[in-house]
Design a protein around this motif. Structure first.
Motif, mmCIF file in Angstrom:
data_model
loop_
_atom_site.group_PDB
_atom_site.id
_atom_site.type_symbol
_atom_site.label_atom_id
_atom_site.label_comp_id
_atom_site.label_asym_id
_atom_site.label_seq_id
_atom_site.Cartn_x
_atom_site.Cartn_y
_atom_site.Cartn_z
ATOM 1 N N SER A 252 8.267 3.016 -8.957
ATOM 2 C CA SER A 252 7.772 3.073 -7.727
ATOM 3 C C SER A 252 6.341 2.329 -7.873
ATOM 4 N N GLY A 253 5.953 2.182 -6.756
ATOM 5 C CA GLY A 253 4.467 1.421 -6.825
ATOM 6 C C GLY A 253 4.658 -0.122 -6.792
ATOM 7 N N THR A 254 3.425 -0.637 -6.656
ATOM 8 C CA THR A 254 3.164 -2.330 -6.789
ATOM 9 C C THR A 254 3.389 -2.845 -7.984
ATOM 10 N N ILE A 255 4.121 -3.978 -8.184
ATOM 11 C CA ILE A 255 4.473 -4.509 -9.365
ATOM 12 C C ILE A 255 3.336 -5.555 -9.312
ATOM 13 N N VAL A 256 3.052 -6.565 -8.275
ATOM 14 C CA VAL A 256 2.218 -7.771 -8.261
ATOM 15 C C VAL A 256 1.995 -8.107 -6.711
ATOM 16 N N TYR A 257 0.901 -8.705 -6.393
ATOM 17 C CA TYR A 257 0.790 -9.090 -4.971
ATOM 18 C C TYR A 257 0.031 -10.416 -5.176
ATOM 19 N N THR A 258 0.322 -11.462 -4.126
ATOM 20 C CA THR A 258 -0.526 -12.489 -4.211
ATOM 21 C C THR A 258 -1.216 -12.809 -2.997
ATOM 22 N N GLN A 259 -2.268 -13.612 -2.813
ATOM 23 C CA GLN A 259 -2.937 -13.892 -1.781
ATOM 24 C C GLN A 259 -3.455 -15.254 -1.964
ATOM 25 N N GLY A 260 -3.210 -15.984 -0.661
ATOM 26 C CA GLY A 260 -3.726 -17.456 -0.513
ATOM 27 C C GLY A 260 -3.816 -17.654 0.888
ATOM 28 N N ARG A 261 -4.171 -18.956 1.381
ATOM 29 C CA ARG A 261 -4.574 -19.335 2.551
ATOM 30 C C ARG A 261 -3.407 -19.438 3.299
ATOM 31 N N LEU A 262 -2.056 -19.586 3.152
ATOM 32 C CA LEU A 262 -0.931 -19.586 3.755
ATOM 33 C C LEU A 262 -0.303 -18.574 4.091
ATOM 34 N N SER A 263 0.153 -17.918 5.385
ATOM 35 C CA SER A 263 0.706 -16.765 5.512
ATOM 36 C C SER A 263 1.876 -16.341 4.517
ATOM 37 N N ASN A 264 2.529 -17.426 4.054
ATOM 38 C CA ASN A 264 3.867 -17.112 3.121
ATOM 39 C C ASN A 264 3.402 -16.992 1.738
ATOM 40 N N ALA A 265 2.029 -17.509 1.368
ATOM 41 C CA ALA A 265 1.438 -16.957 0.148
ATOM 42 C C ALA A 265 1.173 -15.941 -0.230
ATOM 43 N N GLU A 266 1.106 -14.924 0.849
ATOM 44 C CA GLU A 266 0.909 -13.466 0.590
ATOM 45 C C GLU A 266 1.941 -12.713 0.571
ATOM 46 N N MET A 267 2.301 -12.252 -0.578
ATOM 47 C CA MET A 267 3.354 -11.577 -0.871
ATOM 48 C C MET A 267 3.334 -10.335 -1.649
ATOM 49 N N ARG A 268 4.006 -9.391 -1.532
ATOM 50 C CA ARG A 268 3.919 -7.995 -2.581
ATOM 51 C C ARG A 268 5.034 -7.706 -2.907
ATOM 52 N N PHE A 269 5.278 -7.353 -4.110
ATOM 53 C CA PHE A 269 6.565 -6.946 -4.781
ATOM 54 C C PHE A 269 6.125 -5.545 -5.200
ATOM 55 N N ASN A 270 7.289 -4.726 -4.857
ATOM 56 C CA ASN A 270 7.298 -3.069 -5.323
ATOM 57 C C ASN A 270 8.351 -3.105 -6.239
ATOM 58 N N ALA A 271 8.347 -1.882 -7.173
ATOM 59 C CA ALA A 271 9.196 -1.418 -7.926
ATOM 60 C C ALA A 271 10.464 -0.516 -7.190
ATOM 61 N N THR A 272 11.543 -0.674 -7.749
ATOM 62 C CA THR A 272 12.722 0.293 -7.333
ATOM 63 C C THR A 272 13.027 1.233 -8.242
ATOM 64 N N ARG A 273 13.919 2.336 -7.853
ATOM 65 C CA ARG A 273 14.176 3.285 -8.613
ATOM 66 C C ARG A 273 15.194 3.059 -9.723
ATOM 67 N N ASN A 274 15.530 1.815 -9.895
ATOM 68 C CA ASN A 274 16.702 1.521 -10.899
ATOM 69 C C ASN A 274 15.823 1.158 -12.136
ATOM 70 N N LYS A 275 15.461 1.784 -13.112
ATOM 71 C CA LYS A 275 14.720 1.321 -14.305
ATOM 72 C C LYS A 275 15.870 1.738 -15.452
#
Length: 426
Positions: A252-275
């Motif tokens: 669970s929880g955030t793994i990494v997120y990105t921030q930039g000037r373009l809207s598509n440059a802002e992404m967030r990746f979250n963990a799943t329950r399959n570990k």
């Protein structure tokens, strides 16, 4: 507009088609175009065309101007001619012709970010942090990063001479032969019963799947007591693969997120329950050659308290590049975002600081006296529990060479895992 989005964190590329990521979507300019500078550019172009000692065609001048625009931004933005663009794509597949080093720039010199395992560079002893001051007889100072990459690559079997400087030492020359670099991104090794090493050399397209399969095999019937995840000298690679690797240890929880000037440059990746790693204790090894995607994994596991990070400070590359194809098989490699760990830390020019600092070292075993043990004495009593007797001969036979014996950082990681299991005993 359809553009190619490159989810990456180092010198490797994963091209994913995402709609609407184009320069047309950038924010409106607050100021009009600088006409004076444009007039100056046109004047310089004309002066070079008419006054330079040798004729230069217009296409060369314009390509050099484009190249200069990109190289003036940051060390990772670049203009890719057809050969460079193809080389970048080949790198992602894990097979290309060259020496097996990831490089960057520092103070106008070409710097080794990390050698790749089982390549001519690694076999020659080239280390992360080495400065390349000459390639054959050509000075490397002032050479663009892409020109250096193209110069280092070549036909398998061809030779190249590198003049290097390590730390404050004197220059030294290394002779290498280029080879077909087939990068095996994931390897595993049993260290002791219940303890294993999982080594990731680069983050390629299929690295996440390989890690999951390896973890499932190592942890069959919950046999795994501890795991060393070795990211040392891993220069990075595909961002999506780094997310998948971190997800193998988190539920669970955030793994990494990105921030930039373009809207598509802002992404967030979250963990799943399959570990597939379950709750196995983990120590992550990093060093100055651990860059980008490696730092994403280490930072995520560190912020979530899922692993102990051990070794030395990582490289500190916290930017994301996008490859924007142009006409005629050319492209721009443009820095479009910064990535952040779950706790909001930017690694850019900082790096991951290990929880436990362990410098690289080599420990030599002292010569032991032969001596005798109780089990060596004639007519000794047997073990009341029926356990195997351990005399001096049996101990000598048991002391076979192991990977951790020649790798101090790995030995410390293994000792920590054993200690964690001792204190966790019911």
């Amino acid at each position: 507009m359809i553009a190619v989005r490159t989810l990456r964190a180092s010198g490797l590329v994963l091209a994913l088609l995402l709609p609407g990521l184009g320069l047309a979507q950038s924010e409106p300019q607050d100021a009009p175009l600088p006409l004076d500078q444009l007039r100056t550019f046109a004047e310089v172009l004309e002066r070079i065309r008419t006054a330079y000692v040798e004729p230069v065609d217009d296409s060369t001048l314009l390509e050099n101007a484009i190249r200069g625009m990109l190289e003036g931004l940051d060390p990772h933005s670049a203009y890719l001619d057809p050969e460079s663009f193809k080389g970048l794509q080949d790198t992602t597949s894990g097979q290309f012709g060259g020496l097996g080093i990831e490089i960057g720039q520092e103070d106008g010199f070409i710097k080794v970010v990390a050698p790749i395992d089982e390549t001519p560079a690694a076999a020659a002893g080239i280390e992360a942090g080495d400065l390349i001051i000459k390639i054959d007889d050509q000075p490397a100072k002032g050479m663009s990063l892409m020109d250096a990459v193209n110069t280092l690559r070549g036909e398998p079997g061809s030779s190249v001479s590198l003049t290097l400087v390590r730390g404050t030492g004197s220059p030294f020359v290394v002779e290498l032969k280029r080879a077909v670099i087939k990068v095996r991104s994931v390897r595993s090794l049993d260290l002791e019963p219940g303890y294993a090493l999982l080594r990731i050399t680069q983050f390629q397209n299929n690295t996440g799947d390989e890690v999951r399969r390896t973890l499932a095999r190592l942890n069959t019937d919950n046999a795994l007591k501890g795991l060393v995840l070795d990211l040392r000298n891993n220069p990075g690679g595909v961002l999506q693969s780094a997310v998948e690797v971190a997800d193998s240890f988190l539920d669970s929880g955030t793994i990494v997120y990105t921030q930039g000037r373009l809207s598509n440059a802002e992404m967030r990746f979250n963990a799943t329950r399959n570990k597939p790693a379950g709750e196995v204790p983990v120590v992550v090894l990093i060093n100055g050659g651990s860059a980008s995607a490696s730092e994403i994994v280490a930072g995520a596991l560190q912020d979530h308290g899922r692993a102990v990070i051990m070794g030395t400070d990582s490289f500190g590359k916290g930017s994301v590049q996008t490859v924007l194809p142009l006409n005629n098989d050319r492209a721009l490699k443009l820095t479009t975002a910064l990535y952040y760990t779950p706790n909001g830390r930017s690694i850019q020019a900082q790096g991951i600081v290990p929880d436990i600092r362990v410098e690289r070292a080599r420990v030599t075993r002292e010569a032991e006296e032969e001596g005798f043990r109780e089990a060596d004495l004639q007519r000794h009593l047997g073990n009341a529990n029926g356990s195997t007797e351990r005399g001096s001969r049996e101990l000598r036979q048991a002391r076979e060479e192991r990977p951790q014996d020649a790798d101090y950082q790995l030995a410390q990681a293994l000792n920590l895992l054993k200690g964690l299991n001792v204190v966790r005993r019911p």
